[in-house]
Design a protein around this motif. Structure first.
Motif, mmCIF file in Angstrom:
data_model
loop_
_atom_site.group_PDB
_atom_site.id
_atom_site.type_symbol
_atom_site.label_atom_id
_atom_site.label_comp_id
_atom_site.label_asym_id
_atom_site.label_seq_id
_atom_site.Cartn_x
_atom_site.Cartn_y
_atom_site.Cartn_z
ATOM 1 N N ALA A 1 -16.260 -3.643 18.896
ATOM 2 C CA ALA A 1 -17.156 -3.176 17.836
ATOM 3 C C ALA A 1 -16.591 -1.937 17.142
ATOM 4 O O ALA A 1 -16.650 -1.822 15.909
ATOM 5 C CB ALA A 1 -18.541 -2.890 18.409
ATOM 6 N N ARG A 2 -16.035 -1.001 17.921
ATOM 7 C CA ARG A 2 -15.467 0.205 17.311
ATOM 8 C C ARG A 2 -14.268 -0.148 16.427
ATOM 9 O O ARG A 2 -14.074 0.457 15.359
ATOM 10 C CB ARG A 2 -15.058 1.198 18.395
ATOM 11 N N ASP A 3 -13.468 -1.123 16.854
ATOM 12 C CA ASP A 3 -12.343 -1.566 16.028
ATOM 13 C C ASP A 3 -12.834 -2.086 14.682
ATOM 14 O O ASP A 3 -12.267 -1.757 13.632
ATOM 15 C CB ASP A 3 -11.559 -2.674 16.740
ATOM 16 N N LEU A 4 -13.883 -2.912 14.722
ATOM 17 C CA LEU A 4 -14.383 -3.503 13.477
ATOM 18 C C LEU A 4 -15.002 -2.468 12.556
ATOM 19 O O LEU A 4 -14.903 -2.581 11.329
ATOM 20 C CB LEU A 4 -15.380 -4.619 13.788
ATOM 21 N N ILE A 5 -15.631 -1.449 13.118
ATOM 22 C CA ILE A 5 -16.177 -0.376 12.282
ATOM 23 C C ILE A 5 -15.040 0.325 11.536
ATOM 24 O O ILE A 5 -15.150 0.632 10.340
ATOM 25 C CB ILE A 5 -16.982 0.616 13.147
ATOM 26 N N VAL B 1 -10.718 -11.028 2.058
ATOM 27 C CA VAL B 1 -11.875 -11.360 2.895
ATOM 28 C C VAL B 1 -11.543 -10.974 4.337
ATOM 29 O O VAL B 1 -10.490 -11.358 4.850
ATOM 30 C CB VAL B 1 -12.209 -12.864 2.824
ATOM 31 N N VAL B 2 -12.439 -10.232 4.974
ATOM 32 C CA VAL B 2 -12.207 -9.786 6.351
ATOM 33 C C VAL B 2 -13.350 -10.252 7.238
ATOM 34 O O VAL B 2 -14.529 -10.017 6.940
ATOM 35 C CB VAL B 2 -12.073 -8.248 6.425
ATOM 36 N N ARG B 3 -12.992 -10.924 8.310
ATOM 37 C CA ARG B 3 -13.984 -11.349 9.296
ATOM 38 C C ARG B 3 -14.454 -10.139 10.098
ATOM 39 O O ARG B 3 -13.648 -9.359 10.594
ATOM 40 C CB ARG B 3 -13.367 -12.371 10.242
ATOM 41 N N SER B 4 -15.761 -9.997 10.227
ATOM 42 C CA SER B 4 -16.321 -8.932 11.052
ATOM 43 C C SER B 4 -17.383 -9.538 11.971
ATOM 44 O O SER B 4 -17.426 -10.750 12.164
ATOM 45 C CB SER B 4 -16.895 -7.806 10.175
ATOM 46 N N THR B 5 -18.233 -8.699 12.527
ATOM 47 C CA THR B 5 -19.179 -9.158 13.540
ATOM 48 C C THR B 5 -20.461 -8.347 13.504
ATOM 49 O O THR B 5 -20.454 -7.177 13.095
ATOM 50 C CB THR B 5 -18.548 -9.035 14.941
ATOM 51 N N SER B 6 -21.543 -8.969 13.942
ATOM 52 C CA SER B 6 -22.811 -8.244 14.048
ATOM 53 C C SER B 6 -22.770 -7.178 15.129
ATOM 54 O O SER B 6 -23.677 -6.339 15.211
ATOM 55 C CB SER B 6 -23.955 -9.227 14.338
ATOM 56 N N ALA B 7 -21.722 -7.187 15.958
ATOM 57 C CA ALA B 7 -21.589 -6.166 17.011
ATOM 58 C C ALA B 7 -21.491 -4.760 16.428
ATOM 59 O O ALA B 7 -21.755 -3.783 17.132
ATOM 60 C CB ALA B 7 -20.370 -6.454 17.878
ATOM 61 N N VAL B 8 -21.125 -4.633 15.132
ATOM 62 C CA VAL B 8 -21.038 -3.298 14.528
ATOM 63 C C VAL B 8 -22.414 -2.642 14.453
ATOM 64 O O VAL B 8 -22.507 -1.414 14.308
ATOM 65 C CB VAL B 8 -20.410 -3.357 13.112
ATOM 66 N N ALA C 1 -25.441 1.107 13.046
ATOM 67 C CA ALA C 1 -25.940 1.090 14.417
ATOM 68 C C ALA C 1 -26.838 2.294 14.686
ATOM 69 O O ALA C 1 -26.497 3.420 14.336
ATOM 70 C CB ALA C 1 -24.771 1.069 15.393
ATOM 71 N N ARG C 2 -27.996 2.044 15.310
ATOM 72 C CA ARG C 2 -28.882 3.141 15.695
ATOM 73 C C ARG C 2 -28.297 3.897 16.886
ATOM 74 O O ARG C 2 -28.496 5.100 17.026
ATOM 75 C CB ARG C 2 -30.276 2.592 16.043
ATOM 76 N N THR C 3 -27.624 3.164 17.760
ATOM 77 C CA THR C 3 -26.899 3.758 18.873
ATOM 78 C C THR C 3 -25.449 3.319 18.751
ATOM 79 O O THR C 3 -25.180 2.116 18.701
ATOM 80 C CB THR C 3 -27.466 3.291 20.233
ATOM 81 N N THR D 1 -11.029 -10.152 20.485
ATOM 82 C CA THR D 1 -12.332 -9.701 20.953
ATOM 83 C C THR D 1 -12.236 -8.987 22.298
ATOM 84 O O THR D 1 -13.167 -8.292 22.702
ATOM 85 C CB THR D 1 -13.303 -10.879 21.082
ATOM 86 N N ARG D 2 -11.112 -9.182 22.994
ATOM 87 C CA ARG D 2 -10.877 -8.507 24.285
ATOM 88 C C ARG D 2 -9.378 -8.376 24.479
ATOM 89 O O ARG D 2 -8.605 -9.081 23.816
ATOM 90 C CB ARG D 2 -11.508 -9.294 25.436
ATOM 91 N N PRO D 3 -8.927 -7.480 25.343
ATOM 92 C CA PRO D 3 -7.488 -7.323 25.556
ATOM 93 C C PRO D 3 -6.840 -8.634 25.975
ATOM 94 O O PRO D 3 -7.428 -9.418 26.727
ATOM 95 C CB PRO D 3 -7.416 -6.284 26.686
ATOM 96 N N PRO D 4 -5.637 -8.909 25.487
ATOM 97 C CA PRO D 4 -4.949 -10.147 25.847
ATOM 98 C C PRO D 4 -4.524 -10.146 27.308
ATOM 99 O O PRO D 4 -4.488 -9.095 27.963
ATOM 100 C CB PRO D 4 -3.732 -10.149 24.914
#
Length: 344
Positions: free
Chosen positions: A146-150, A113-120, A137-139, A77-80
């Motif tokens: 989020a861009r990675d998951l998209i 099965v791939v885990r994703s997030t509502s952040a997309v 996403a509207r914006t 979710t963030r850089p290590p």
């Protein structure tokens, strides 16, 4: 069945749950790191495999064990620590690309099965009350996660087109909270004063950590394929969350929220990603009709119950009694009302 990210909280606990299910013949717990001693104890009969999904040798693991189901939960979710955004993108995007390419060529694989997030879906003033799975996403999201998951979701849809015999599922989780995941967000609520965005009251839907584990295990065993929003019932306004945590709200203009708010909160808000700041500004609502109707999954915890367990499990003692805050607000409103009445 193969699960990636087995040394992390979500992946490891999904492995542990699947290993307890007698209907699951074998469980391979894959990660580049060895799970902790406490986690290894809970993994039970699962077989631990040290492997990097970015390495083409992962195909030997899948083919050699005739894996029929792959659950991809290994996401950063963030850089290590000691890494940067490039390291994070390499792990998330290139790792998923390599893993799904192997699944496409593996004749034994029948479910992914791939885990994703509502952040997309992002967070903006243009958002609907509840995003359905067909919406985008509207914006466009600004953060790397989020861009990675998209991108990763695009890979999954590509796999579904090329291998229609494979059941592919994308699981979009609302923000996950719980007593064992009381990290950065609860630090925000440990300060006596919590900065918020003036004129906004973000509407949040949350998911308890146990429901996230149960949902991913459920999808791994019986999902019909497709994209699913997963969130607890109901919603919680940010102002309510601050009050329930026994803190005082400090409304700030968004520009100051991003600057003075970060300075006020020390290292806590400085580590917030752009998507987290946007979430505290606008929130994000999810439509979970498909979760119930097609996936046949119902979370045990509502959004409010998940938040309360999150706060209680984090041992975050209220600085101010929430009942006192409510009483003070009512008294203030009463005085304002009386003053208005006297002038009329």
């Amino acid at each position: 069945m193969l699960v990636t990210g087995a040394s992390r909280f979500l992946g490891g606990n999904v492995v542990a749950r699947l290993a307890q299910d007698p209907s699951v013949e074998r469980v391979l717990a894959v990660d580049t790191m060895t799970p902790s001693r406490e986690l290894r104890r809970r993994l039970g009969r699962a077989e631990i495999v040290r492997a990097d999904i970015r390495n083409p040798l992962i195909r030997k693991v899948i083919d050699g064990n005739e894996v029929d189901t792959v659950v991809h939960a290994a996401l950063l979710t963030r850089p290590p620590a000691g890494g940067n955004r490039a390291v994070m993108k390499d792990h998330n995007v290139l790792g998923a690309m390599q893993l799904l390419a192997v699944c496409q060529k593996a004749p034994s694989v029948r479910r992914v099965v791939v885990r994703s997030t509502s952040a997309v879906y992002g967070s903006s003033s243009k958002d609907p009350a509840g995003f359905t799975e067909e919406m985008s996403a509207r914006t466009p999201p600004r953060s790397g996660f989020a861009r990675d998951l998209i991108e990763i979701e695009g890979f999954v849809r590509g796999l579904a087109r090329r291998r229609p015999d494979i059941s592919t599922s994308i699981v979009r989780f609302a923000p996950i909270v719980g007593p064992r995941l009381a990290a950065r967000a609860v630090q925000y609520l440990r300060s006596p004063v919590a900065p918020t965005v003036f004129g906004r009251d973000a509407r949040m839907q949350l998911l308890h950590e146990e429901d996230a584990i149960a949902a991913l295990a459920h999808v791994a065993k019986s999902a019909p394929g497709g994209t699913f929003n997963i969130a607890g019932d109901g919603a919680l306004a940010l102002s309510q969350a601050v009050r329930r945590a026994g803190r005082l709200e400090l409304p700030l203009p968004f520009l100051l929220f991003r600057t003075a708010g970060r300075a006020l909160m020390g290292p806590v808000m400085r580590e917030f990603s752009g998507e987290q700041l946007d979430y505290f500004h606008f929130g994000c609502g999810l439509d979970t009709t498909r979760m119930r109707a097609e996936l046949d999954f119902v979370p045990r915890w509502t959004t409010v119950q998940a938040f309360d367990d999150f706060i209680g499990g984090a041992a975050s003692r209220p600085v101010f009694d929430p009942a006192w805050i409510d009483a003070a607000e009512k008294k203030l409103l009463g005085l304002l009302g009386a003053g208005t009445g006297a002038q009329s």
